[in-house]
Design an enzyme around this catalytic site. Structure first.
Site, short mmCIF file in Angstrom:
data_model
loop_
_atom_site.label_atom_id
_atom_site.label_comp_id
_atom_site.label_asym_id
_atom_site.label_seq_id
_atom_site.Cartn_x
_atom_site.Cartn_y
_atom_site.Cartn_z
N ASP A 74 0.82 -1.21 0.00
CA ASP A 74 0.00 0.00 0.00
C ASP A 74 0.85 1.27 0.00
OD1 ASP A 74 -2.31 -1.41 0.04
OD2 ASP A 74 -3.12 -0.51 1.86
N HIS A 95 -5.81 9.03 5.78
CA HIS A 95 -5.55 7.80 6.55
C HIS A 95 -4.28 7.87 7.40
CE1 HIS A 95 -8.82 5.81 4.60
NE2 HIS A 95 -8.26 5.81 3.42
N GLY A 97 -2.93 3.17 4.17
CA GLY A 97 -3.78 3.45 3.01
C GLY A 97 -3.27 4.54 2.10
N ASP A 105 -14.84 11.27 0.79
CA ASP A 105 -14.11 10.15 0.18
C ASP A 105 -14.91 8.86 0.43
OD1 ASP A 105 -10.83 9.78 -0.48
OD2 ASP A 105 -11.85 7.97 0.19
N HIS A 129 -13.74 6.13 1.31
CA HIS A 129 -13.16 5.44 2.46
C HIS A 129 -13.32 6.32 3.70
CE1 HIS A 129 -10.99 3.82 -1.07
NE2 HIS A 129 -11.02 2.68 -0.40
N ASP A 163 -13.78 8.95 -5.23
CA ASP A 163 -13.78 7.51 -5.47
C ASP A 163 -15.11 6.83 -5.15
OD1 ASP A 163 -13.39 8.09 -2.82
OD2 ASP A 163 -11.66 6.79 -2.53
N TYR A 204 -9.42 6.86 -7.98
CA TYR A 204 -8.53 5.89 -8.63
C TYR A 204 -8.90 5.62 -10.08
CZ TYR A 204 -7.47 5.90 -3.79
OH TYR A 204 -7.14 6.36 -2.54
#
Lengths: 395, 214
Positions: free
Chosen positions: A91, A133, A141, A169, A171, A258, A302
């Site tokens: 990652d 993150h 991340g 986001d 996430h 994302d 991404y």
């Protein structure tokens, strides 16, 4: 006071793990080029980011950790030690001069903060930031230094202002949430895909903060396959109510792009439409509650070809009151990048439906998300109800 | 895992002369629901729970009446037939004691002395940790045949990708032919490992919702 600043330099692309890593700052170039080709940005809007100093990094990060990142970037860190700091993994691999690259992204966000807090600009945007993150002593991340956490702590210390952090986001914004979990002068609101399967796994409704910070962390985990209407409903309802409850002095928005159906890492089913609406409401709220003070950072994203350039260009155009992002995309932009892209580039600012097959359980998913919103905001609604009754009895 | 790894050692205790009011205050101030009653040798002689206290209280329709009830010693309401466990008992076994006896806490005794306590909340927290949900990670679920060696096969694929596993669970399925292996992996991008697993012929159960085949 000027309207909006765009923090940008080509050096921001030095934050690069490897050629095939999903976190790819080429998207900054694609966005910048799109803005140029549609006359979305003027030379005088563009400001160069500065580097963050070590002392600024220590506002959030441990000195040991910063030292380790510096050594890793020079190839002087043993891999066994690297792993304890969360780097040298798939990652977050080690790359040359990673400290300088990561500190520049932080510096960009701090540049934006100073412009806004010193009232030189109403709004400012650093699309290279949003690395939500990153932890105190550990990379996670794709994130090394957490520019948003550092910016918030910097604002608290230097400007004594109350910060509302809004994270859209896909996430969960875990790094920022945990950094201010027990504070009552920072409120974090994160809307993300449920962590049941998706990284990082946290961001449940019941994570509301602790101690005096109880109530100042708000989480809206959306079901996988959530579509535009349901997502926007959650976003609009929660942002407005949280702003009314918290009364911020300044807003920082993290604009990860994302949640789109095309994004390869997540399972939400939004279209590009939400990226037109997200900054619109943030802009409105900033003027309504914070005299316009609004700092926007980037984040995940991404599908760097079909989603991120359009989404982030629309963010900037909303911020700079230049809402011309409709109809066909500039031909020259599509032609220039199509030969590099592994997918067909979109031809218009809008997505032409349908971009995905019908979701069979749309109704149930929307229903579940609406319940999530209710539960996540219940403590705020109680508090607002009490305040209202109190002011009625005292007048 | 054994009990002494998760038990609380700092236990709030009372003795038989403690009044019900004092017990209520102790519970409220420390946000606990159970108080072991001990003697001067730290031997357990009873336990009082918030439910026992509720039974001893006057009805909420009788507030202000019977305040003298609260001056009674806890010995009048305590349960003296207490279910206990030992520090070396297995957490798995202890969990089923909670389940079978419908109790909310378990005092831990060693050599007849009270040395700790565990509650439902402690067990639940342990479960959360076992499921790995407290560390940044992604979850994948793999359906495998119910035969020996499957876990090792999948774990080997994950190892080749140099990904750290945060937790593993083996779920039963409706039939006997299959099991589902649930992994929490320390990565934000599980696409590579998912495609490796699929390439070797295994079925990834996620992403999947009932009625949907995305």
């Amino acid at each position: 006071m000027k309207n909006a600043a765009f923090i940008f330099s080509q050096e921001q692309q030095t934050y690069k793990f490897s050629n095939d890593h999903p976190f790819n700052q080429k998207r900054l170039d694609l966005t910048f080029d799109l803005l140029n080709k549609c006359n979305g940005i003027r030379e005088e809007d563009i400001l160069t980011p500065r580097m963050a100093t070590d002392e600024e990094l220590y506002l959030i990060h441990d000195k040991d950790y910063v030292d380790a990142i510096k050594r890793a970037g020079k190839g002087e860190l043993k891999s066994s030690i690297a792993n304890t700091f969360g780097i040298g993994t798939d990652d977050t691999p080690i790359f040359e001069n990673m400290h300088e690259a990561a500190a520049l992204l932080v510096g960009g966000t701090l540049t934006a903060v100073d412009l806004v807090m010193k009232e030189k600009y109403l709004h400012a945007c650093n699309l290279s930031g949003g690395l939500h993150h990153g932890f105190k002593g550990r990379a996670s991340g794709f994130c090394i230094y957490n520019d948003s956490s550092i910016a918030i702590e910097y604002i608290r210390k230097k400007y004594q202002a109350r910060v509302l952090y809004v994270d859209t986001d896909a996430h969960h914004g875990d790094g920022v949430q945990w950094a201010f979990y027990d504070q009552d002068d920072v409120c974090t609101l994160s809307i993300h895909e449920t962590g049941r399967f998706l990284f990082p796994g946290t961001g449940n409704i019941n994570e509301r903060g602790s101690g005096k910070g109880y109530g100042f962390s708000v989480n809206l985990p959306m079901d996988a396959f959530t579509e535009d209407d349901s997502w926007l409903d959650a976003y609009k309802t929660s942002l407005r109510e949280v702003a009314e409850f918290f009364k911020p002095d300044v807003i920082i928005t993290q604009n990860g792009a994302d949640s789109h159906y095309y994004d390869p890492l997540t399972h939400l089913c939004s279209t590009i439409d939400i990226y037109r609406e997200i900054p619109m409401l943030a802009h409105e709220i900033a003027h309504e509650f914070c005299n316009g003070k609004w700092i926007a950072v980037g984040g995940g994203g991404y599908d760097i070809w079909r989603v991120v350039p359009r989404a982030w260009a629309m963010l900037w155009m909303e911020m700079s009151d230049n809402r011309v992002a409709t109809g066909p995309l500039p031909k020259e932009w599509v032609e220039k990048w199509q030969k590099h892209a592994p997918v067909d580039l979109p031809k218009t600012w809008e997505d032409i439906p349908p971009i995905y097959p019908e979701i069979p359980r749309k109704k149930e998913i929307a229903e579940k998300n609406a319940l999530t919103v209710e539960k996540a905001l219940s403590h705020i609604r109680n508090e607002m109800y009490k305040r209202k009754n109190h002011s009625q009895t005292s007048t | 895992m054994v009990v002494e790894q998760i038990m609380k050692r700092n236990v709030y205790t009372i003795d038989i002369t403690t009044t019900i009011q004092q017990a209520i205050d102790l519970m409220d101030n420390n946000r606990i629901r159970h108080l072991p009653v001990t003697n001067e040798k730290n031997e357990l002689i009873g336990i009082v729970s918030d439910r026992d206290i509720r039974d001893a209280r006057p009805s909420i329709f009788d507030t202000d009446k019977h305040e003298e009830y609260f001056l009674n010693p806890v010995s009048k309401i305590m349960i003296s037939d207490v279910i206990t466990a030992h520090p070396l008992d297995f957490v798995e076994d202890v969990s089923s004691i909670f389940y079978e006896h419908h109790i909310g806490c378990l005092p831990i005794e060693e050599d007849n002395k009270l040395v700790g306590i565990i509650t439902e909340t402690d067990l639940l927290h342990t479960l959360v940790q076992l499921m790995g949900a407290h560390q940044p990670s992604s979850q994948i679920e793999v359906q495998v045949e119910n035969v020996a060696g499957m876990l090792a096969e999948i774990a080997t694929i994950i190892k080749k990708r140099n990904i750290n596993i945060t937790s593993v669970l083996v779920y039963p399925t409706n039939g006997l032919e299959h099991k589902v292996l649930v992994f929490r992996l320390q990565t934000m991008d599980p696409r590579g490992v998912i495609s490796d697993i699929e390439k070797d012929g295994y079925k990834i159960v996620w992403p999947h919702l009932p009625g949907m085949t995305p």
